[in-house]
Structures are given as structure tokens and as C-alpha cells.
Scaffold this active site. Structure first.
Site, PDB file in Angstrom:
ATOM      1  N   ARG A  27       0.848  -1.214   0.000  1.00 15.29           N
ATOM      2  CA  ARG A  27       0.000   0.000   0.000  1.00 15.29           C
ATOM      3  C   ARG A  27       0.876   1.254   0.000  1.00 15.29           C
ATOM      4  O   ARG A  27       1.296   1.766   1.057  1.00 15.29           O
ATOM      5  CB  ARG A  27      -0.924   0.004   1.209  1.00 15.29           C
ATOM      6  CG  ARG A  27      -1.877   1.208   1.226  1.00 15.29           C
ATOM      7  CD  ARG A  27      -2.872   1.204   0.116  1.00 15.29           C
ATOM      8  NE  ARG A  27      -3.807   0.081   0.223  1.00 15.29           N
ATOM      9  CZ  ARG A  27      -4.602  -0.306  -0.773  1.00 15.29           C
ATOM     10  NH1 ARG A  27      -4.556   0.322  -1.926  1.00 15.29           N
ATOM     11  NH2 ARG A  27      -5.425  -1.324  -0.622  1.00 15.29           N
TER      12      ARG A  27
ATOM     13  N   ARG B 169       1.987  -6.488 -10.170  1.00 16.10           N
ATOM     14  CA  ARG B 169       2.428  -5.871  -8.899  1.00 16.10           C
ATOM     15  C   ARG B 169       2.597  -6.878  -7.760  1.00 16.10           C
ATOM     16  O   ARG B 169       3.085  -6.530  -6.693  1.00 16.10           O
ATOM     17  CB  ARG B 169       1.470  -4.766  -8.477  1.00 16.10           C
ATOM     18  CG  ARG B 169       0.064  -5.236  -8.146  1.00 16.10           C
ATOM     19  CD  ARG B 169      -0.819  -4.082  -7.647  1.00 16.10           C
ATOM     20  NE  ARG B 169      -2.173  -4.556  -7.365  1.00 16.10           N
ATOM     21  CZ  ARG B 169      -3.092  -3.822  -6.740  1.00 16.10           C
ATOM     22  NH1 ARG B 169      -2.803  -2.597  -6.322  1.00 16.10           N
ATOM     23  NH2 ARG B 169      -4.304  -4.298  -6.521  1.00 16.10           N
TER      24      ARG B 169
ATOM     25  N   HIS C 172       0.445   3.369 -10.532  1.00 13.31           N
ATOM     26  CA  HIS C 172      -0.605   3.780  -9.582  1.00 13.31           C
ATOM     27  C   HIS C 172       0.036   4.478  -8.371  1.00 13.31           C
ATOM     28  O   HIS C 172      -0.041   3.981  -7.239  1.00 13.31           O
ATOM     29  CB  HIS C 172      -1.337   2.501  -9.154  1.00 13.31           C
ATOM     30  CG  HIS C 172      -2.576   2.696  -8.348  1.00 13.31           C
ATOM     31  ND1 HIS C 172      -2.593   3.350  -7.132  1.00 13.31           N
ATOM     32  CD2 HIS C 172      -3.851   2.300  -8.550  1.00 13.31           C
ATOM     33  CE1 HIS C 172      -3.819   3.337  -6.642  1.00 13.31           C
ATOM     34  NE2 HIS C 172      -4.600   2.712  -7.493  1.00 13.31           N
TER      35      HIS C 172
ATOM     36  N   ASP D  94     -12.298   9.495  -7.128  1.00 11.74           N
ATOM     37  CA  ASP D  94     -11.796   8.350  -7.896  1.00 11.74           C
ATOM     38  C   ASP D  94     -12.151   8.624  -9.355  1.00 11.74           C
ATOM     39  O   ASP D  94     -13.235   8.289  -9.827  1.00 11.74           O
ATOM     40  CB  ASP D  94     -12.464   7.064  -7.404  1.00 11.74           C
ATOM     41  CG  ASP D  94     -11.759   5.822  -7.951  1.00 11.74           C
ATOM     42  OD1 ASP D  94     -12.082   4.707  -7.482  1.00 11.74           O
ATOM     43  OD2 ASP D  94     -10.892   5.975  -8.847  1.00 11.74           O
TER      44      ASP D  94
ATOM     45  N   GLU E 242      -2.092   9.070 -11.068  1.00 11.26           N
ATOM     46  CA  GLU E 242      -1.644   7.840 -11.723  1.00 11.26           C
ATOM     47  C   GLU E 242      -1.498   8.016 -13.238  1.00 11.26           C
ATOM     48  O   GLU E 242      -2.358   8.623 -13.879  1.00 11.26           O
ATOM     49  CB  GLU E 242      -2.657   6.734 -11.401  1.00 11.26           C
ATOM     50  CG  GLU E 242      -2.879   6.567  -9.890  1.00 11.26           C
ATOM     51  CD  GLU E 242      -4.115   5.756  -9.568  1.00 11.26           C
ATOM     52  OE1 GLU E 242      -4.438   4.821 -10.335  1.00 11.26           O
ATOM     53  OE2 GLU E 242      -4.771   6.066  -8.548  1.00 11.26           O
TER      54      GLU E 242
HETATM   55  O1  TA6 Z   1      -6.780   3.952  -9.024  1.00  7.74           O
HETATM   56  C1  TA6 Z   1      -7.900   4.045  -8.184  1.00  7.74           C
HETATM   57  C2  TA6 Z   1      -8.414   2.635  -7.866  1.00  7.74           C
HETATM   58  O2  TA6 Z   1      -8.766   1.957  -9.039  1.00  7.74           O
HETATM   59  C3  TA6 Z   1      -9.573   2.780  -6.883  1.00  7.74           C
HETATM   60  O3  TA6 Z   1     -10.805   2.470  -7.508  1.00  7.74           O
HETATM   61  C4  TA6 Z   1      -9.193   1.819  -5.755  1.00  7.74           C
HETATM   62  O4  TA6 Z   1      -9.654   0.519  -6.047  1.00  7.74           O
HETATM   63  C5  TA6 Z   1      -7.665   1.922  -5.819  1.00  7.74           C
HETATM   64  O5  TA6 Z   1      -7.386   1.877  -7.212  1.00  7.74           O
HETATM   65  C6  TA6 Z   1      -6.905   0.948  -4.968  1.00  7.74           C
HETATM   66  O6  TA6 Z   1      -6.969  -0.332  -5.507  1.00  7.74           O
HETATM   67  P1  TA6 Z   1      -6.151  -1.511  -4.708  1.00  7.74           P
HETATM   68  O7  TA6 Z   1      -6.454  -2.740  -5.492  1.00  7.74           O
HETATM   69  O8  TA6 Z   1      -4.702  -1.140  -4.727  1.00  7.74           O
HETATM   70  O9  TA6 Z   1      -6.695  -1.491  -3.301  1.00  7.74           O
END
Ligand code: TA6
Length: 300
Positions: free
Chosen positions: A74, A100, A170, A214, A273
């Protein structure tokens, strides 16, 4: 699991890079040169720290980040590939693809004339979990650590049929406080609002965040800037080979549900991102390579 001795024997460079075991037993590259320091887990080729000397850390890493085999870390720069978000046909597949959470190989390391350090990672079909992705490919990821952080994700189609991908870097950025920052560079862009029934809207700019955000901004190649009034700095996010930009902050309720954002972690981060998704998903022809690039820099 690669062997630390082998990695350091072949790829360590004094004054630049070595390899160590880290939290959760995950091996990572530790970079420390005259310009900056960084840490990159071999799992996911996941940059989870970039710290230009004299600056506050630029990438955000949750205090509750799980460093566990097969778990997405995270924070930092998760690589979303070969799909962004939920898999279109099978929502049971991992969100944001598998790149990832699998182990990448180190291909090369290099000390650069300007004092920076470059490391190149590779991922091939052999390292892909069975049943996730039927196509023949090579993924290369070049990371250059200096007073800027430059990433280049190369998708090479080594098969004889075209394949479609969506993808993204991301990235989680550290900010002083969510109430004291704004994002510029998206004025006039159409975005899909994933926090409001996927409605398509137009960005007014600057983007200020006061609740869950988002958004998938479409057909934009612009650089963005995070203007951080609390840390009194700007983070510039330039990109090439990307037609979409995503801005995300889960805000308090979603952050609580996620369980690995730390206490009030959502207030000290924002994701900007570098993506190709939705209308901007792309097809790679046999023998072709698609390059996705992002370059981060800090301005006073
Ligand atoms: O990039 C935004 C997103 O697609 C959100 O919708 C949320 O799901 C975030 O990514 C985090 O995703 P993750 O799978 O890393 O918890």
C-alpha cells in the site's frame, strides 16, 4: 526466491545500489547515491520509497503497508498490468492485474554519469501465474533514481497475435495535508467519476479534494502538478505514452474499510496515476513494444 548473494554479486554497485532482505522477508533493492535514496521491492518491481536528498519523502507509504508475498504494497508505485481496475470479464481475478504481486527479475544495474542510478527489471510469461494471461509477452521496467524519478514500462508482444491491455503506474504521493493541496493540469478534461455512478464530467481545475475522489481523466497527455501548501513544494508529474490520468483519494470511510491505510493515512496522500484505461485501453501488435513513461520532480 532469488538469492541475495547472487543478486549482490552480479548487480550491486558500491555508492549506488545493493540488495537486502526487508519487511516480510521481501528482498528489495536499496539505492543511495549522491542525489537521492530509494527502495524497490523485487515483488512487483515495486518502488516504495524515493527521497531526493534535502527533500521530504515524495512517495507515500502506508504505516500499515503489508509486506507479504503475493500482497500489493500500500503505497509507492504499484504497477497495474495487464489490466487497470477490475478485470472486464472476470471480477474474481486480482484488481489491477498480476504484475504488482509477482516476483520480477533484475536485468541490469548502472551507475549514471550525473550521479544517478538505473535498474532494469524484467517479467516474462514464465513468471506469470497460470490462467491469468494467455499471451506471449516481455515486460521491462527501467527505473532511474536521481533528483528526478523516471520510470519506463515497456510491453513487448513476443507472440503472433495482437493483445489488448490497460495499465498504470498507480503512484501514491506524500502531501502535508489533503486540505492544503490542489492538483493542476486537468482543466477541461473529461473524466469518468468512479465515485458517482461512472458519470462523465468535465474538470474545472484546480482539483481540490474534500471527499472520496476516484476519477479517470481521458484523452489527456498533460503533465500534472500537486501544489502542496503545507510542505511548501510542488510535485511535477510528467508522462509519455499515457492517454489517461487517474486521481484517487479513498477518504475516511473507504480508508477504514481498506484496513491498510493507517490512522488518518488518507489525509497525507493522494494518488496521481499515469494510466491507459477505459476509452484509452490499447492494443499491442505482434513484435511491437508500447512504452509508458512517468517522470517525477520536486519544485520549490
Ligand atoms: O486507481 C484508483 C483505484 O482503481 C480505486 O478504484 C481503488 O480501487 C484503488 O485503485 C486501490 O486499488 P487496490 O487494489 O490497490 O486497493
Amino acid at each position: 526466491m532469488p538469492d541475495l548473494e547472487h543478486l549482490n554479486h552480479h548487480f550491486a554497485i558500491p555508492g549506488h545500489i545493493d540488495f537486502v532482505g526487508g519487511p516480510g522477508g521481501l528482498i528489495h533493492a536499496r539505492i543511495n547515491n549522491t542525489l537521492a535514496s530509494a527502495e524497490i521491492a523485487l515483488q512487483g518491481a515495486h518502488i516504495f520509497n524515493w527521497h531526493p536528498h534535502g527533500e521530504a519523502p515524495v512517495l507515500w507509504l502506508s504505516e500499515a503497508a503489508r509486506f507479504e508475498p503475493g500482497e500489493a504494497i500500500r503505497g509507492g508505485v504499484p504497477i497495474c498490468w495487464p489490466w487497470f481496475g477490475l478485470h472486464e470479464q472476470d471480477a474474481a481475478l486480482p484488481p489491477h492485474g498480476f504484475a504488482r504481486t509477482v516476483m520480477w527479475k533484475v536485468a541490469t544495474t548502472e551507475a549514471l554519469p550525473d550521479g544517478g542510478t538505473r535498474i532494469v527489471f524484467m517479467l516474462t510469461q514464465e513468471q506469470t501465474p497460470p490462467g491469468f494471461w494467455p499471451h506471449a509477452f516481455t515486460l521491462s521496467y527501467s527505473v532511474t533514481v536521481g533528483s528526478e524519478l523516471a520510470m519506463e514500462l515497456g510491453t513487448h508482444n513476443t507472440g503472433d497475435t495482437p493483445f489488448a491491455i490497460s495499465e498504470g503506474l498507480h503512484t501514491y504521493f506524500t502531501i502535508g495535508d489533503i486540505a492544503e493541496m490542489e492538483i493542476r493540469g486537468l482543466k477541461g478534461c473529461t473524466y469518468v467519476d468512479k465515485a458517482d455512478e461512472l458519470k462523465r464530467k468535465v474538470e474545472a481545475d484546480p482539483l481540490i479534494i474534500t471527499a472520496e475522489v476516484d476519477r479517470v481523466y481521458l484523452d489527456t497527455t498533460s503533465a500534472c502538478r500537486i501544489e502542496d501548501r503545507k510542505l511548501n513544494r510542488r510535485i511535477r508529474i510528467a508522462k509519455h505514452g499515457s492517454q489517461s490520468t487517474v486521481v484517487w483519494n479513498p477518504w475516511s470511510e473507504k480508508a477504514e474499510i481498506m484496513g491498510d491505510m493507517g490512522v488518518n493515512g488518507y489525509r497525507s496522500m493522494v494518488c496521481v496515476e499515469t494510466v491507459n484505461a477505459l476509452d484509452n485501453a490499447l492494443t499491442v501488435a505482434p513484435g511491437e513494444t508500447h512504452m509508458l513513461r512517468a517522470i517525477y520532480s520536486v519544485e520549490p
